[in-house]
Design a protein around this motif. Structure first.
Motif, PDB file in Angstrom:
ATOM      1  N   ILE A  32      43.490  37.383  18.801  1.00 18.91           N
ATOM      2  CA  ILE A  32      44.377  36.631  19.959  1.00 18.91           C
ATOM      3  C   ILE A  32      43.685  35.564  20.691  1.00 18.91           C
ATOM      4  O   ILE A  32      42.563  35.911  21.626  1.00 18.91           O
ATOM      5  CB  ILE A  32      44.895  37.613  20.597  1.00 18.91           C
ATOM      6  CG1 ILE A  32      45.672  38.574  20.062  1.00 18.91           C
ATOM      7  CG2 ILE A  32      46.010  36.998  21.546  1.00 18.91           C
ATOM      8  CD1 ILE A  32      46.490  39.883  20.750  1.00 18.91           C
ATOM      9  N   GLU A  33      44.072  34.415  20.748  1.00 22.64           N
ATOM     10  CA  GLU A  33      43.528  33.355  21.363  1.00 22.64           C
ATOM     11  C   GLU A  33      44.783  32.970  22.285  1.00 22.64           C
ATOM     12  O   GLU A  33      45.539  31.780  22.150  1.00 22.64           O
ATOM     13  CB  GLU A  33      43.010  32.284  20.558  1.00 22.64           C
ATOM     14  CG  GLU A  33      41.911  32.476  19.740  1.00 22.64           C
ATOM     15  CD  GLU A  33      41.382  31.308  19.051  1.00 22.64           C
ATOM     16  OE1 GLU A  33      41.798  30.332  19.160  1.00 22.64           O
ATOM     17  OE2 GLU A  33      40.231  31.574  18.232  1.00 22.64           O
ATOM     18  N   PRO A  34      44.713  33.377  23.516  1.00 23.33           N
ATOM     19  CA  PRO A  34      45.852  33.311  24.510  1.00 23.33           C
ATOM     20  C   PRO A  34      46.524  31.767  24.781  1.00 23.33           C
ATOM     21  O   PRO A  34      45.183  30.936  25.001  1.00 23.33           O
ATOM     22  CB  PRO A  34      45.412  33.970  25.734  1.00 23.33           C
ATOM     23  CG  PRO A  34      44.700  35.005  25.125  1.00 23.33           C
ATOM     24  CD  PRO A  34      43.726  34.242  24.182  1.00 23.33           C
ATOM     25  N   LYS A  35      47.421  31.351  24.592  1.00 20.61           N
ATOM     26  CA  LYS A  35      47.921  30.298  24.971  1.00 20.61           C
ATOM     27  C   LYS A  35      48.575  30.205  26.441  1.00 20.61           C
ATOM     28  O   LYS A  35      49.677  30.933  26.785  1.00 20.61           O
ATOM     29  CB  LYS A  35      49.116  29.604  24.138  1.00 20.61           C
ATOM     30  CG  LYS A  35      49.841  28.498  24.621  1.00 20.61           C
ATOM     31  CD  LYS A  35      48.969  27.175  24.458  1.00 20.61           C
ATOM     32  CE  LYS A  35      49.808  25.878  24.666  1.00 20.61           C
ATOM     33  NZ  LYS A  35      49.091  24.942  24.471  1.00 20.61           N
ATOM     34  N   VAL A  36      47.850  29.718  27.378  1.00 17.71           N
ATOM     35  CA  VAL A  36      48.402  29.817  28.858  1.00 17.71           C
ATOM     36  C   VAL A  36      48.967  28.364  29.348  1.00 17.71           C
ATOM     37  O   VAL A  36      47.825  27.496  29.298  1.00 17.71           O
ATOM     38  CB  VAL A  36      47.444  30.610  29.681  1.00 17.71           C
ATOM     39  CG1 VAL A  36      47.929  30.596  31.221  1.00 17.71           C
ATOM     40  CG2 VAL A  36      46.839  31.660  29.253  1.00 17.71           C
ATOM     41  N   ARG A  37      50.016  28.431  29.646  1.00 15.16           N
ATOM     42  CA  ARG A  37      50.631  27.249  30.266  1.00 15.16           C
ATOM     43  C   ARG A  37      50.323  26.821  31.789  1.00 15.16           C
ATOM     44  O   ARG A  37      49.853  27.968  32.644  1.00 15.16           O
ATOM     45  CB  ARG A  37      52.118  26.971  29.753  1.00 15.16           C
ATOM     46  CG  ARG A  37      52.349  26.537  28.512  1.00 15.16           C
ATOM     47  CD  ARG A  37      53.687  26.726  28.037  1.00 15.16           C
ATOM     48  NE  ARG A  37      53.939  26.335  26.671  1.00 15.16           N
ATOM     49  CZ  ARG A  37      53.647  26.700  25.444  1.00 15.16           C
ATOM     50  NH1 ARG A  37      53.131  27.919  25.540  1.00 15.16           N
ATOM     51  NH2 ARG A  37      53.858  26.105  24.358  1.00 15.16           N
ATOM     52  N   LEU A  97      45.846  36.995  32.435  1.00 16.71           N
ATOM     53  CA  LEU A  97      46.165  37.147  33.795  1.00 16.71           C
ATOM     54  C   LEU A  97      44.980  36.189  34.688  1.00 16.71           C
ATOM     55  O   LEU A  97      45.254  35.830  35.585  1.00 16.71           O
ATOM     56  CB  LEU A  97      45.984  38.648  34.120  1.00 16.71           C
ATOM     57  CG  LEU A  97      47.042  39.601  33.670  1.00 16.71           C
ATOM     58  CD1 LEU A  97      46.772  41.028  33.922  1.00 16.71           C
ATOM     59  CD2 LEU A  97      48.498  39.083  33.924  1.00 16.71           C
ATOM     60  N   LYS A  98      43.744  36.470  34.129  1.00 11.69           N
ATOM     61  CA  LYS A  98      42.807  35.555  34.707  1.00 11.69           C
ATOM     62  C   LYS A  98      42.852  33.906  34.593  1.00 11.69           C
ATOM     63  O   LYS A  98      42.755  33.543  35.901  1.00 11.69           O
ATOM     64  CB  LYS A  98      41.253  35.915  33.841  1.00 11.69           C
ATOM     65  CG  LYS A  98      40.318  35.104  34.559  1.00 11.69           C
ATOM     66  CD  LYS A  98      38.911  35.358  33.872  1.00 11.69           C
ATOM     67  CE  LYS A  98      37.659  34.729  34.157  1.00 11.69           C
ATOM     68  NZ  LYS A  98      36.489  35.252  33.617  1.00 11.69           N
ATOM     69  N   GLN A 101      45.470  33.034  37.479  1.00 11.46           N
ATOM     70  CA  GLN A 101      45.286  32.565  39.127  1.00 11.46           C
ATOM     71  C   GLN A 101      46.113  33.071  39.972  1.00 11.46           C
ATOM     72  O   GLN A 101      46.192  32.333  40.849  1.00 11.46           O
ATOM     73  CB  GLN A 101      44.427  31.410  39.052  1.00 11.46           C
ATOM     74  CG  GLN A 101      43.227  31.391  38.181  1.00 11.46           C
ATOM     75  CD  GLN A 101      42.679  29.878  38.427  1.00 11.46           C
ATOM     76  OE1 GLN A 101      43.145  28.917  39.186  1.00 11.46           O
ATOM     77  NE2 GLN A 101      41.559  29.540  37.922  1.00 11.46           N
ATOM     78  N   ALA A 102      47.002  34.078  39.495  1.00 10.38           N
ATOM     79  CA  ALA A 102      47.986  34.312  40.855  1.00 10.38           C
ATOM     80  C   ALA A 102      47.333  35.189  41.949  1.00 10.38           C
ATOM     81  O   ALA A 102      46.437  35.911  41.640  1.00 10.38           O
ATOM     82  CB  ALA A 102      49.131  35.258  40.291  1.00 10.38           C
ATOM     83  N   ASP A 103      47.994  35.146  42.923  1.00  7.74           N
ATOM     84  CA  ASP A 103      47.693  35.833  44.131  1.00  7.74           C
ATOM     85  C   ASP A 103      48.467  37.211  43.896  1.00  7.74           C
ATOM     86  O   ASP A 103      47.906  38.413  44.418  1.00  7.74           O
ATOM     87  CB  ASP A 103      47.999  35.246  45.485  1.00  7.74           C
ATOM     88  CG  ASP A 103      47.400  33.882  45.445  1.00  7.74           C
ATOM     89  OD1 ASP A 103      46.098  34.020  45.975  1.00  7.74           O
ATOM     90  OD2 ASP A 103      48.131  32.972  45.391  1.00  7.74           O
ATOM     91  N   PHE A 104      49.733  37.392  43.300  1.00  5.65           N
ATOM     92  CA  PHE A 104      50.371  38.496  43.258  1.00  5.65           C
ATOM     93  C   PHE A 104      50.743  38.484  41.469  1.00  5.65           C
ATOM     94  O   PHE A 104      51.334  37.480  41.212  1.00  5.65           O
ATOM     95  CB  PHE A 104      51.712  38.628  43.965  1.00  5.65           C
ATOM     96  CG  PHE A 104      51.450  38.905  45.470  1.00  5.65           C
ATOM     97  CD1 PHE A 104      51.177  39.912  46.127  1.00  5.65           C
ATOM     98  CD2 PHE A 104      51.427  37.564  46.220  1.00  5.65           C
ATOM     99  CE1 PHE A 104      51.012  40.059  47.464  1.00  5.65           C
ATOM    100  CE2 PHE A 104      51.204  37.731  47.685  1.00  5.65           C
ATOM    101  CZ  PHE A 104      50.802  38.892  48.063  1.00  5.65           C
ATOM    102  N   PHE A 105      50.691  39.657  40.916  1.00  8.60           N
ATOM    103  CA  PHE A 105      50.964  39.929  39.744  1.00  8.60           C
ATOM    104  C   PHE A 105      52.144  41.153  39.689  1.00  8.60           C
ATOM    105  O   PHE A 105      51.716  42.236  40.198  1.00  8.60           O
ATOM    106  CB  PHE A 105      49.814  40.421  38.915  1.00  8.60           C
ATOM    107  CG  PHE A 105      49.185  39.298  38.053  1.00  8.60           C
ATOM    108  CD1 PHE A 105      49.838  38.357  37.245  1.00  8.60           C
ATOM    109  CD2 PHE A 105      47.828  38.921  38.568  1.00  8.60           C
ATOM    110  CE1 PHE A 105      48.948  37.228  36.859  1.00  8.60           C
ATOM    111  CE2 PHE A 105      46.935  38.113  38.291  1.00  8.60           C
ATOM    112  CZ  PHE A 105      47.504  37.228  37.256  1.00  8.60           C
TER     113      PHE A 105
END
Length: 389
Positions: A32-37, A97-98, A101-105
């Motif tokens: 899996i190579e995540p696609k993060v928008r 998740l990394k 870069q959220a302050d809250f998940f």
């Protein structure tokens, strides 16, 4: 064709590569190579100006990560088998998740909290709170991860929707006893009583409402650049469309608890806390549950047939770019189920939202999970700015 000379000069393969080298080469081609928008600004707000603003800015992401206990090839035949393995999925989820870069998940369907997520999220700079689903056989639950460098946990409360069962027991016990006595009259066995406990007896409200769903809500104090308390709630409502009444009952109980919690925080700390509610609501835009959740924010001229919610809420995506076309993508169902709700006020507003793919985007073609998304859901997110009261 290659000449013999050319072949003579090709380097000989090293058949005795060290084990570490082999492992490293294999890891360069993950399943899996995540696609993060990226986050997209709202109304021209500069999302890169976090340090320039004199207000508080923080980012919240909600994500149903798909519990591994539910990952079965028979249930997900469209997914490449390599993408369903725990090792590939777990590392891909962490990567997503990394990168966000959220302050809250706010995460749903978390089933390896103690054995995997707690320590790995700690290594990324997060602390967490977690509630597991109520049933003995249920292994997943809801988690809120937060950055202590951004926010301090003040207090928290569990939400167990099985409490709805207790609320109706007192009213139904006398009636139930009468029904049991009548149905058992002259039979001389306990089968009728036992059948009332059968999970398939959905006509029994005590059975119908016992779905083992949970949520968690917490108050956080943000100290920089000034103090402000934010309430963050995370939940996962029941899935079955045939039990829409159960989902609505859960939504009403959720907001009643949130209203009580907000009042408690307001009185104890003499403040006006911001309120954010996120999760997988298993409800599409405009349906009964969704309409109830936003009913408390209805305009005075609007006619609400059902009772209004005790907490005013607006969907962050709806008030900015419109609800996504989908957040869940499987062959049997593709639509929006995940939301971030905000209780509107004059001092908090969304300044950016996480982009989502279009139905024809290459990374979602063939449905999820796949080589780009480790879950059958997509993460949703928003960045907020709080001004001084």
């Amino acid at each position: 064709m290659f000449s013999s000379t050319t072949l003579h000069h090709l380097p000989r393969p090293n058949l005795l590569l060290p084990r570490k080298v082999i492992s490293r080469r294999m890891s360069t081609n993950p399943a899996i190579e995540p696609k993060v928008r990226k986050f997209e600004s709202v109304e021209g707000v500069d999302i890169g100006s976090r340090n320039k603003s004199d207000g508080i800015r923080f980012r919240l992401v909600s994500y149903n990560i798909l519990a591994q206990v539910y990952v079965k090839s028979a249930l997900l035949p469209h997914s490449p088998p390599a993408c369903l393995k725990w090792k590939a999925r777990s590392h891909a989820i962490l990567s997503v998740l990394k990168n966000l870069q959220a302050d809250f998940f706010c995460l749903q369907e978390v089933d390896e909290y103690d054995s995997f997520y707690r320590n790995n999220m700690d290594s990324l700079g997060y602390s967490g709170i977690y509630i597991q689903r109520t049933g003995q056989r249920k292994r997943d639950g809801c988690a809120i991860f937060y950055k202590p460098s951004c926010a301090e946990l003040v207090t928290k409360e569990r939400i167990e929707y099985n409490d709805l069962v207790d609320s109706i027991k007192a009213d139904s016990v006398s009636c139930s006893e009468q029904k049991i006595e009548t149905s058992n009259e002259g039979k001389g066995d306990e089968k009728a009583k036992d059948s009332r406990k059968d999970s398939r007896d959905l006509n029994d409200p005590l059975v119908r409402l016992k779905r083992d769903c949970v949520g968690i809500m917490a108050a956080f104090r943000i100290n920089k650049p000034f103090q402000h308390i934010v309430i963050v709630a995370n939940t996962h409502l029941y899935w079955d469309p045939e039990l829409a009444d159960v989902k609505l009952a859960q939504a009403k109980y959720l907001l009643s608890r949130l209203a009580q919690f907000k009042t408690l925080i307001s009185d104890e700390f003499e403040c006006t806390p911001s309120l954010l509610l996120a999760g997988d609501f298993n409800s599409i835009p405009g349906d009964m549950v969704y309409s109830y959740l936003v009913s408390g924010n209805a305009k005075p001229t609007e006619t609400i047939e059902e009772e209004e919610a005790p907490v005013p809420l607006s969907s962050v995506y709806e008030v900015t770019r419109g609800e996504p076309k989908f957040t869940n993508c499987t062959p049997g169902f593709t639509n929006t189920l995940d939301y971030i709700f905000i209780s509107p006020s004059d001092f908090i507003k969304p300044v950016s939202i996480l982009q989502l793919p279009e139905p024809d985007s290459p990374d979602v073609v063939g449905f999820l999970p796949n080589h780009h998304h480790p879950s059958d859901h997509l993460p949703i997110g928003a960045e907020f700015e709080i001004r001084r009261e």
